[in-house]
Design a protein around this motif. Structure first.
Motif: not given
Length: 347
Positions: A4-30
């Motif tokens: 079930y590659p789609v289920d793996i992709a969904i989990l990977a997408g979840y962590f990609a979303l987390i890192f994407g959101l951090l990418g938006c925020i962390l420059p201002f935090v820095a």
């Protein structure tokens, strides 16, 4: 081969979303890290929140995997295939939220975070991001939903600490839509335990999460100059939130105490530690209560716009009183009371 590659992709997408959101925020935090010592302490708190909540989150993943493994006859060829079979067979999000919603003590813990996020954190983000011109306010809310509210809150506080409040005439806000979203939010919180075992649980939970980002995504032509009238309307929203959350707390607390009696405190601790999903959200609740109470104290010392005798000394007394009351009432009640006072002291 992955079954079930789609289920793996969904989990990977979840962590990609987390890192994407951090990418938006962390420059201002820095940047805030360089400009403010308060931001450095607040960022440190965010790491504590992340460590505590996600230690139990990974334990929940492991617990769910072992439960699946013990109940299946499947013999996957690889670890990735095993993960895909597990993810396809379970519903991590649904299982976790039902675990923390079914049961009087379970919901007594969990409703605090839902109530805080729906009725307090959402309007706070909407106005404070405007006041300090903090971009990507919606990213902090989404990050809180997918990681931990306490983690995202500390990052937002870190950015707030180094940015001054802009003049009211340059701030835009929509109190009406924010109020509607707060009402819808508290309704979904009240309804949750009644639908926790049925098919209406997930639609209600998704509505609870979706309504949180609406005031943070409004186009500019839907926003209005922040006047004294809007400031008072915002104070009214906070007071409504405090009152509604207090009533909701009593509705959850009284039956729990009546049922558990002398075993109430041990039962609260037992439920907290009884399941890793409950422990994760419980840690988030404790961190939110502690960090936001600490922020009240820090913020009360920076209010410098007294009116009609509302002085910094009184701000501090109110903040200390509400901070002391937080372990009993929860931050979903004490913080909006402080924020309502804060709005009135600004007008």
């Amino acid at each position: 081969m992955i079954t079930y590659p789609v289920d793996i992709a969904i989990l990977a997408g979840y962590f990609a979303l987390i890192f994407g959101l951090l990418g938006c925020i962390l420059p201002f935090v820095a940047k805030s890290w360089v400009w403010s010592k308060t931001s450095q302490f607040t960022f440190g708190f965010s790491l504590v929140a992340l460590l505590t909540t996600w230690t139990y989150m990974f334990k929940y993943f492991h617990y769910s995997y072992l439960q699946w493994q013990s109940s299946t006859d499947a013999r996957p060829e690889s670890l990735l295939d095993s993960l895909s079979l597990w993810l396809h067979s379970v519903s991590l999000f649904d299982d976790a939220w039902r675990t923390v919603s079914v049961g009087t003590i379970q919901w007594l813990w969990s409703h605090q975070l839902c109530a805080f996020t729906s009725t307090v954190w959402m309007p706070f983000l909407a106005i404070e991001a405007q006041r300090r011109k903090i971009p990507y306010a919606w990213a902090y809310m989404l990050l809180g939903q997918v990681v931990a509210i306490s983690f995202a809150a500390c990052l937002f506080f870190a950015v707030m600490a180094c940015l001054p409040i802009r003049p009211a005439g340059t701030v835009a806000f929509n109190a009406s839509i924010t109020a509607i979203c707060a009402v819808v939010g508290i309704v979904t919180v009240v309804v949750s335990p009644f639908v926790a075992t049925g098919s209406g649980f997930m639609p209600n939970l998704m509505l609870m999460h979706a309504v949180l980002v609406v005031p943070l995504l409004l186009p500019n032509n839907w926003l209005h100059p922040f006047t004294v009238r809007q400031s008072r309307a915002l104070a009214a929203i906070y007071l409504f939130s405090a009152g509604a959350n207090f009533v909701n707390l009593l509705q959850q607390l009284i039956p729990a105490i009546v049922t558990a009696k002398a075993q109430f405190i041990p039962e609260m601790i037992s439920v907290f530690m009884g399941h890793p999903a409950q422990s994760s959200i419980g840690c988030d609740i404790l961190c939110v209560n502690y960090f936001c109470a600490a922020w009240m104290i820090l913020d009360s010392q920076s209010l410098d716009r007294p009116k009609q005798g509302l002085h910094t000394k009184m701000n501090r007394k109110i903040a200390y009183f509400l901070c002391a009351a937080t372990p009993v009432l929860s931050i979903s009640i004490t913080l909006p009371l402080y924020l309502a006072w804060r709005e009135l002291s600004y007008t």
